[in-house]
Structure formats: structure tokens, C-alpha cells
Design an enzyme around this catalytic site. Structure first.
Site, PDB file in Angstrom:
ATOM      1  CG  HIS A   1      64.806  63.398  79.292  1.00 12.76           C
ATOM      2  ND1 HIS A   1      64.629  63.037  77.966  1.00 12.76           N
ATOM      3  CD2 HIS A   1      65.159  64.704  79.266  1.00 12.76           C
ATOM      4  CE1 HIS A   1      64.874  64.083  77.198  1.00 12.76           C
ATOM      5  NE2 HIS A   1      65.194  65.105  77.957  1.00 12.76           N
TER       6      HIS A   1
ATOM      7  CD  GLU B   1      67.231  59.283  77.747  1.00 11.59           C
ATOM      8  OE1 GLU B   1      66.098  59.749  77.905  1.00 11.59           O
ATOM      9  OE2 GLU B   1      67.465  58.263  77.076  1.00 11.59           O
TER      10      GLU B   1
ATOM     11  CG  HIS C   1      60.812  57.885  72.055  1.00 14.62           C
ATOM     12  ND1 HIS C   1      61.003  58.946  72.914  1.00 14.62           N
ATOM     13  CD2 HIS C   1      59.532  57.971  71.629  1.00 14.62           C
ATOM     14  CE1 HIS C   1      59.888  59.652  72.988  1.00 14.62           C
ATOM     15  NE2 HIS C   1      58.978  59.088  72.229  1.00 14.62           N
TER      16      HIS C   1
HETATM   17  C1  LIG Z   1      65.217  60.497  74.663  1.00 22.31           C
HETATM   18  C2  LIG Z   1      63.968  59.751  74.847  1.00 22.31           C
HETATM   19  O1  LIG Z   1      63.407  59.214  73.924  1.00 22.31           O
HETATM   20  C3  LIG Z   1      63.338  59.694  76.183  1.00 22.31           C
HETATM   21  O2  LIG Z   1      64.042  60.399  77.152  1.00 22.31           O
HETATM   22  C4  LIG Z   1      61.999  60.316  76.098  1.00 22.31           C
HETATM   23  O3  LIG Z   1      62.184  61.619  75.676  1.00 22.31           O
HETATM   24  C5  LIG Z   1      61.317  60.253  77.404  1.00 22.31           C
HETATM   25  O4  LIG Z   1      60.977  61.549  77.796  1.00 22.31           O
HETATM   26  P1  LIG Z   1      59.519  61.759  78.420  1.00 22.31           P
HETATM   27  O5  LIG Z   1      59.383  60.692  79.498  1.00 22.31           O
HETATM   28  O6  LIG Z   1      59.558  63.168  78.954  1.00 22.31           O
HETATM   29  O7  LIG Z   1      58.555  61.532  77.297  1.00 22.31           O
HETATM   30  N1  LIG Z   2      65.834  57.001  75.582  1.00 14.85           N
HETATM   31  C1  LIG Z   2      64.483  56.481  75.590  1.00 14.85           C
HETATM   32  C2  LIG Z   2      63.972  56.447  76.988  1.00 14.85           C
HETATM   33  O1  LIG Z   2      64.702  56.706  77.928  1.00 14.85           O
HETATM   34  C3  LIG Z   2      62.576  56.049  77.237  1.00 14.85           C
HETATM   35  O2  LIG Z   2      61.729  56.352  76.173  1.00 14.85           O
HETATM   36  P1  LIG Z   2      60.217  55.783  76.319  1.00 14.85           P
HETATM   37  O3  LIG Z   2      60.322  54.298  76.495  1.00 14.85           O
HETATM   38  O4  LIG Z   2      59.632  56.452  77.540  1.00 14.85           O
HETATM   39  O5  LIG Z   2      59.531  56.163  75.029  1.00 14.85           O
END
Ligand SMILES: CC(=O)[C@@H](O)[C@H](O)COP(=O)(O)O
Ligand SMILES: NCC(=O)COP(=O)(O)O
Length: 237
Positions: A43, A70, A190
Site C-alpha cells: 500500500h 492498494e 484489515h
Molecule cells: C486497505 C487496508 O486495509 C490496508 O492497506 C491497510 O490500510 C494497511 O495500511 P497500513 O499498513 O498503512 O496501515
Molecule cells: N487490505 C488489508 C491489508 O492489506 C492489510 O491490512 P492489515 O492486516 O495490515 O490490517
């Protein structure tokens, strides 16, 4: 079969802390795949707090499972994705300064924008996924964008799970059912963890993918990365 896509954002967080290359993000990604992960998720946020644009370019030739990027579809993000051409792009409505993702899209209010973005990525053969909550009318709207999949935002499930798994998962079971009936693939992510993942998957076995990062990387501090990935995979059997 539900694929495990390991989000390696937090590996980049640790690496950036010293400004050098330890831990080596590319090695961790390759090791996650060697240990059985069926995908790698990143992300790249605008402030590059963890995953940097350069990481995305360097990861692309190395990832041999599914590569999921993402982010909010700004022009800069779209340019990155169109140059890198991952397996999947997951559209997230995050503001540039968001601490983390905290909600899915209001699809109806962003329909024209989302349709144009989905069309652009699908024209290049990139699978699309739209990050949403469990509101079923919103999911039906998501289907109208032409997206291949949705990703269910699972923090509400994770938060409620300890006090009542059945109540926590019920809206997600209904949302997944509506999505599948609309012809959408269903991803989820998430705050999924070794505490809550197995039950979630048992109630929604037709999930295409779970993307998990924060809890998985934290678990690996105690269990090691290989054992941790094996335990997450065991939750998806
Ligand atoms: C879309 C989602 O839920 C993940 O990409 C989450 O946003 C992780 O991002 P961070 O690792 O920056 O918290
Ligand atoms: N789309 C969710 C992700 O990539 C990871 O979320 P998290 O496990 O770090 O909360």
C-alpha cells in the site's frame, strides 16, 4: 480456495527506521512466497511512510505469486499501477494523511470516478477490487462500476469478534452473499489475525483472498515468519 496475500507494509516501516536496507523488503517478499503465501500486497501511501514507489518497481519482477497494490486512485497512483501492471489493484478511499484505512468507499457518491478508474485498469488487464463496508446496497452499487471484486473492510469484525463472533461475522456473511450473487469476487482485509481469521473463513468459505499485514508481521516477531505464514494458511484450509 482462499488465497493469503501478505501485506509487507510493516516490513518497510522497520526498514525505513534506519534508512538502510535491513530488513530487506525484497527478500522478505520472496520468503513469504517460499513459505506458501499466494500473494504479496503493498500500500504505497503518498507520504511513503513505509512502502516507497521505488519498492513497487523493484518488487514487480520478483513477485511470482499474485501482486496486489492498494491505494487511493490519484493520478500519481494510477500512473504507478499502470507502469507496474500488478495482478490486482485495490482501490481504497484513504486521505493522504490517514493513519490507516478506516472505511470503504461510498460508491454511489463516487460512481463516475470509480467507473472511469475501473475501466482504465481493466483495459490494461489488471484485476480490480474496491474496498467497501458491509452495506449491501453499497455493494450492489459497487457491482455497477464493473469491478471484478470487492474487498470487505474487516476491522468492524475484528473489533466485535472477542465479545461475540456470531454477531461480528453476520453482516459479512450477508455482504459476501450479496456480492457473490452480483457476480463479484470477494476479498477481505484489515485487522484479520490468528485470533479471528479461522472463524471468518469458516463462515465465508468462498472468499477469494484475504490480505493480512499488521497482525501477521507482529506474530512473526514471536513465531518467526515461516511458522507464522503456515499458521495463517492453516486458518484457510
Ligand atoms: C486497505 C487496508 O486495509 C490496508 O492497506 C491497510 O490500510 C494497511 O495500511 P497500513 O499498513 O498503512 O496501515
Ligand atoms: N487490505 C488489508 C491489508 O492489506 C492489510 O491490512 P492489515 O492486516 O495490515 O490490517
Amino acid at each position: 480456495m482462499t488465497n493469503l496475500s501478505v501485506n509487507i507494509n510493516k516490513i518497510a516501516t522497520l526498514r525505513n527506521a534506519r534508512g538502510e536496507n535491513v530488513p530487506d523488503l525484497l527478500k522478505v517478499a520472496a520468503d513469504c512466497e517460499a513459505y506458501g503465501a499466494q500473494g504479496i500486497t503493498v500500500h504505497p501511501r503518498p507520504d511513503e511512510r513505509h512502502i516507497r514507489r521505488d519498492d513497487v518497481y523493484r518488487l514487480r519482477p520478483l513477485v511470482c505469486t499474485e501482486f496486489n497494490i492498494e491505494g487511493y486512485p490519484s493520478q500519481s497512483f494510477m500512473d504507478l499501477v499502470l507502469q507496474v501492471r500488478p495482478t490486482q489493484v485495490t482501490l481504497v478511499p484513504d486521505a493522504p494523511d490517514a493513519l490507516t484505512s478506516s472505511a470503504g468507499w461510498d460508491v454511489a457518491s463516487n460512481m463516475e470516478f470509480l467507473v472511469s478508474v475501473v475501466d482504465r485498469f481493466k483495459a490494461e488487464g489488471i484485476r480490480t477490487s474496491i474496498f467497501v463496508g458491509t452495506d449491501t446496497d453499497n455493494i450492489r452499487q459497487a457491482a455497477k462500476t464493473g469491478t471484478d471484486r470487492i474487498e470487505l473492510y474487516t476491522k468492524p469484525y475484528a473489533d466485535l469478534y472477542p465479545s461475540g463472533p456470531e454477531k461480528a461475522v453476520a453482516p459479512f456473511v450477508e455482504a459476501a452473499d450479496v456480492a457473490l450473487k452480483c457476480g463479484l469476487g470477494v476479498n477481505a482485509g484489515h485487522d484479520l489475525s490468528l485470533v479471528n481469521l479461522e472463524y471468518f473463513h469458516s463462515m465465508i468459505p468462498r472468499l477469494s483472498e484475504v490480505s493480512i499485514g499488521h497482525a501477521l508481521i507482529c506474530d512473526a516477531l514471536y513465531l518467526g515468519l515461516e511458522e507464522t505464514i503456515h499458521r495463517y494458511l492453516n486458518c484457510l484450509k
